[in-house]
Design an enzyme around this catalytic site. Structure first.
Site, mmCIF file in Angstrom:
data_model
loop_
_atom_site.group_PDB
_atom_site.id
_atom_site.type_symbol
_atom_site.label_atom_id
_atom_site.label_comp_id
_atom_site.label_asym_id
_atom_site.label_seq_id
_atom_site.Cartn_x
_atom_site.Cartn_y
_atom_site.Cartn_z
ATOM 1 N N GLU A 1 29.717 73.637 -16.163
ATOM 2 C CA GLU A 1 30.366 74.693 -15.683
ATOM 3 C C GLU A 1 31.428 75.162 -16.558
ATOM 4 O O GLU A 1 31.756 76.319 -17.025
ATOM 5 C CB GLU A 1 31.144 74.183 -14.220
ATOM 6 C CG GLU A 1 30.177 74.389 -13.112
ATOM 7 C CD GLU A 1 29.746 76.106 -12.666
ATOM 8 O OE1 GLU A 1 30.248 76.816 -13.379
ATOM 9 O OE2 GLU A 1 28.663 75.949 -12.069
ATOM 10 N N GLU B 1 29.535 76.685 -19.437
ATOM 11 C CA GLU B 1 28.975 78.328 -19.074
ATOM 12 C C GLU B 1 29.974 79.119 -19.060
ATOM 13 O O GLU B 1 29.942 80.131 -19.618
ATOM 14 C CB GLU B 1 28.294 77.886 -17.632
ATOM 15 C CG GLU B 1 26.917 77.564 -17.918
ATOM 16 C CD GLU B 1 26.228 77.351 -16.432
ATOM 17 O OE1 GLU B 1 25.159 76.787 -16.239
ATOM 18 O OE2 GLU B 1 26.911 78.012 -15.460
ATOM 19 N N GLU B 2 31.332 78.649 -18.383
ATOM 20 C CA GLU B 2 32.338 79.768 -18.384
ATOM 21 C C GLU B 2 33.150 80.040 -19.664
ATOM 22 O O GLU B 2 33.806 81.115 -19.689
ATOM 23 C CB GLU B 2 33.079 79.368 -17.167
ATOM 24 C CG GLU B 2 32.371 79.432 -15.590
ATOM 25 C CD GLU B 2 33.380 79.264 -14.547
ATOM 26 O OE1 GLU B 2 34.707 79.205 -14.838
ATOM 27 O OE2 GLU B 2 32.995 79.128 -13.497
#
Lengths: 278, 278
Positions: free
Chosen positions: B158, B161-162
């Site tokens: 996460e 990805e962010e």
């Protein structure tokens, strides 16, 4: 109610807005049976209407007695989201852009309960079925956490159901995550330390063969434990705990967001108290 | 293959045994379409056959393109167990005694990632949608753990990805459980402490409005945090952690049972090391 309003209600599905720009259609358990042709004649204008309003996800909760409508929904572009014994939830994404429909529940949650009394005896059972059946192995009570149930409540319930013993939740000593335990789903398993509030044992006849208070050293000396890495580590953690050298996580009540909704946060409360933060 | 064997294969559904005295019928994604009358003529003798063999639960995994067979199964006494976008799992219980069919997955699992660098700056983002959109609030990255995915892997994914930042999982500082967050399902949310392995930020254009490294004190001084109990406790835990007064749970690799299958057990490793148990 004038004729036009009545017509409107007949021709469109009743929906409520969700928080993400979509709509939810919940057909009740006592909804009258409907043939699929009639349903389709209401579904199509409803989707056009929502599209016109710029709606995104469309959720349809269909009780099992309306199973004859599942095929109609799938043919109109719906797919399965999740299901429970009495209903199927289908979803459709209206916009051209990629769907941001949230994933379904992915994990089952279990508890194991180490209930230890003041004489350092642990509450153990032999089950009538399952992997240890017939091995003579004494295990601590375990069970499944229901949706909507707190982990700390589930541990108390399982101990009571299997053995009749009342207990108090102390802390989570550790937890494990494993995969593909049940079709594609994953498991989270929380090891809970408990204190007994009563000692009399009354076993659950359907699932439990026998239950007893067993000296912890005798439990720990069972040959299976050293062969079973997870049980061995749990035993070591408990021994560290009684020597006052180990802190697990204890639930504190808090609010998960700006709403009034309470949630349990599991924290190393011992360490937090040492630095006076809570 | 003689004629009799061939006949047998045509008339009964192909099944495999499960570990609990039941059978599983998995119709593949590329199974030929079948009309419901033909299916019923195979289903009924199959159930009689399994009943004769003393089988208990019957699982049927039905790909979505065979949606026309759902109604037939329900009319023959099957109910929904779970569903994923491309299939529906139905189940039927043959014995007279009560069903011991296990419950469906009950929890969704999320992670929040506190990535803090050596200058005590925390990696924060502003999202394009969601509850903090337009408030100016800087939050740490959060996301959903997929089924089959380790919590510690999901946190790293996460963050990457962010924000494009590579990171290393350190420990779970705390976790919360809340209910009815998504229809009837419950949520488990794990707060993860991470160390960055890279510092350059490359935001995910679709979901993230902005991202930056922010001095921790500046993050903590945002007015929303003290109004939001959960974020306030997380802030306090982090402050206890940097003062070396707080231990969370760290994953160790172990075996969940007597098989070779590896599982992650999350344990207060700091405390265990102090007493030389691991």
């Amino acid at each position: 109610m004038d004729e036009e309003t009545q017509l409107q209600q007949i021709q469109l599905l009743k929906s409520t807005n969700d928080d993400h720009g979509g709509v939810i259609v919940e057909l009740d358990d006592d909804h009258n049976p409907m043939d699929s042709t009639t349903f389709l004649s209401i579904l199509r204008p409803s989707i056009s209407h929502w599209k016109h309003l710029g709606k995104r996800g469309v959720w349809v909760k269909l009780p099992i007695h309306l199973v004859n409508l599942v095929e109609t929904l799938v043919k109109e572009g719906f797919w399965y989201h999740h299901a429970e014994p009495k209903y199927l939830m289908l979803v459709h994404w209206i916009p051209e852009s990629g769907s941001t429909i949230p994933a379904n529940a992915s994990h089952r949650v279990g508890v194991g309960a180490l209930v230890v009394n003041e004489k350092r005896e642990i509450l153990v059972v032999q089950e009538k079925s399952g992997r240890y059946q017939g091995t003579g192995f004494w295990k601590f009570p375990t069970g499944v956490v229901d949706q909507g149930e707190d982990i700390c409540v589930a541990a108390i319930r399982e101990v009571k159901e299997e053995t009749g013993v009342d207990s108090k939740f102390v802390e989570i000593l550790a937890f494990s995550q494993s995969h593909k335990t049940f079709f594609e789903k994953s498991d989270l398993y929380f090891v809970c330390l408990m204190r007994p509030l009563s000692l009399d044992i009354q076993i659950q006849e359907t699932e439990i063969e026998a239950a007893q208070w067993m000296p912890f050293d005798e439990y720990a000396a069972q040959p299976l434990i050293d062969k079973h890495e997870l049980l061995k580590v749990i035993k070591d953690i408990y021994l560290a705990k009684v020597d006052k050298q180990y802190s697990g996580f204890t639930p504190i009540s808090t609010r998960s967001d700006l709403s009034e909704e309470k949630t349990h946060l599991y924290v190393n409360v011992g360490d937090m108290k040492r630095c006076n933060s809570i």
